[in-house]
Design an enzyme around this catalytic site. Structure first.
Site, PDB file in Angstrom:
ATOM      1  N   ASP A  78      40.461  20.220  12.596  1.00 42.02           N
ATOM      2  CA  ASP A  78      39.966  19.200  11.674  1.00 42.02           C
ATOM      3  C   ASP A  78      39.841  17.843  12.376  1.00 42.02           C
ATOM      4  OD1 ASP A  78      40.831  21.411  10.281  1.00 42.02           O
ATOM      5  OD2 ASP A  78      41.562  20.271   8.572  1.00 42.02           O
ATOM      6  N   HIS A  80      37.938  15.182  10.853  1.00 40.93           N
ATOM      7  CA  HIS A  80      37.995  14.229   9.729  1.00 40.93           C
ATOM      8  C   HIS A  80      37.577  12.810  10.132  1.00 40.93           C
ATOM      9  CE1 HIS A  80      39.403  16.782   6.570  1.00 40.93           C
ATOM     10  NE2 HIS A  80      40.498  17.155   7.213  1.00 40.93           N
ATOM     11  N   ASP A 116      35.810  20.809   8.652  1.00 41.34           N
ATOM     12  CA  ASP A 116      36.367  19.509   8.278  1.00 41.34           C
ATOM     13  C   ASP A 116      36.017  18.430   9.309  1.00 41.34           C
ATOM     14  OD1 ASP A 116      37.323  20.732   6.037  1.00 41.34           O
ATOM     15  OD2 ASP A 116      39.406  20.117   6.309  1.00 41.34           O
ATOM     16  N   ASN A 148      36.493  23.324   4.236  1.00 44.95           N
ATOM     17  CA  ASN A 148      36.473  23.128   2.788  1.00 44.95           C
ATOM     18  C   ASN A 148      35.871  21.780   2.382  1.00 44.95           C
ATOM     19  OD1 ASN A 148      39.063  22.259   3.990  1.00 44.95           O
ATOM     20  ND2 ASN A 148      39.526  21.525   1.943  1.00 44.95           N
ATOM     21  N   HIS A 149      35.721  20.863   3.325  1.00 38.02           N
ATOM     22  CA  HIS A 149      35.051  19.594   3.022  1.00 38.02           C
ATOM     23  C   HIS A 149      33.531  19.705   3.126  1.00 38.02           C
ATOM     24  CE1 HIS A 149      38.341  16.405   3.024  1.00 38.02           C
ATOM     25  NE2 HIS A 149      38.986  17.552   3.147  1.00 38.02           N
ATOM     26  N   HIS A 202      38.431  28.577   8.804  1.00 37.50           N
ATOM     27  CA  HIS A 202      39.071  27.375   8.293  1.00 37.50           C
ATOM     28  C   HIS A 202      39.860  27.713   7.033  1.00 37.50           C
ATOM     29  CE1 HIS A 202      39.563  23.021   7.710  1.00 37.50           C
ATOM     30  NE2 HIS A 202      39.584  23.344   6.438  1.00 37.50           N
TER      31      HIS A 202
END
Length: 206
Positions: A78, A80, A116, A148-149, A202
């Site tokens: 991730d 982010h 992510d 999941n984002h 993920h």
């Protein structure tokens, strides 16, 4: 925007985004800054369309052949929105080019992004666009997974940082640019298997 997305294109994009990280700007100044160094909305459309053409042909899960003695696969978790972290992983030093494919010792360098890419920190867009350019330029050495984002339906996640960042970078075209990005997420696979033995997915993708 119509140049082939090859290693030259990907490294040029890398250098554009090195100069335009929101994270280098003080928080109180971010709403006022004008981004001199940025891609045009047409370039974003071109890159997303190109990567979509590659990704939509892939199954949701596929195998990556791997030869241990001559290859190295780096699994990138991730990010982010932390663009500096991505640079640390995929470049030849602070100002170096992308480190993909065969190095000087003949070792093949490959990458799996485990989703992510966006939200939380401030440079989601550069991460997504560089990852997409890397995939286009090195389709057999770069593999992108949906986190999941990365979903058009999860508006709670989308509205946190990515939308605001796009608004800052493209105040007059934010809806269009955001559409290019979020539409591309639906073509990201959900996983890969390395040499039919190691599953990479993920967490949180159902």
């Amino acid at each position: 925007e119509t140049s082939p997305i090859d290693s030259v294109y990907a490294n040029a994009l890398l250098n554009i985004y090195r100069k335009s990280k929101i994270s280098d700007v003080k928080i109180e100044q971010r709403d006022k800054i004008k981004y001199t160094y940025k891609l045009s909305s047409k370039a974003i459309q071109y890159i997303t369309n190109t990567v979509n053409d590659i990704q939509k042909k892939l199954p949701n899960v596929s195998n990556i052949p791997f030869t241990q003695d001559s290859e190295r696969i780096t699994v990138i978790g991730d990010l982010h929105g932390q663009f500096s972290t991505l640079l640390h992983i995929v470049t030849e030093g602070p100002q170096g080019d992308l480190a993909i494919g065969n190095d000087s010792n003949g070792m093949r360098r490959r990458y799996i992004f485990v989703g992510d890419y966006i939200n939380r920190e401030s440079d989601s867009l550069p991460i997504v666009m560089l990852a997409y350019a890397m995939k286009c330029a090195f389709p057999d050495d770069v593999f992108l997974i949906r986190g999941n984002h990365e979903t058009t339906g999860n508006t709670a996640y989308m509205s946190i940082n990515l939308s605001r960042e796009v608004n800052l970078r493209y105040p007059k075209e934010s809806k269009t640019v955001l559409g290019y990005i979020t539409n591309s997420f639906k073509y990201l696979p959900i996983g890969y298997v390395i040499d039919r033995s190691i599953i990479v997915v993920h967490a949180g993708v159902g």
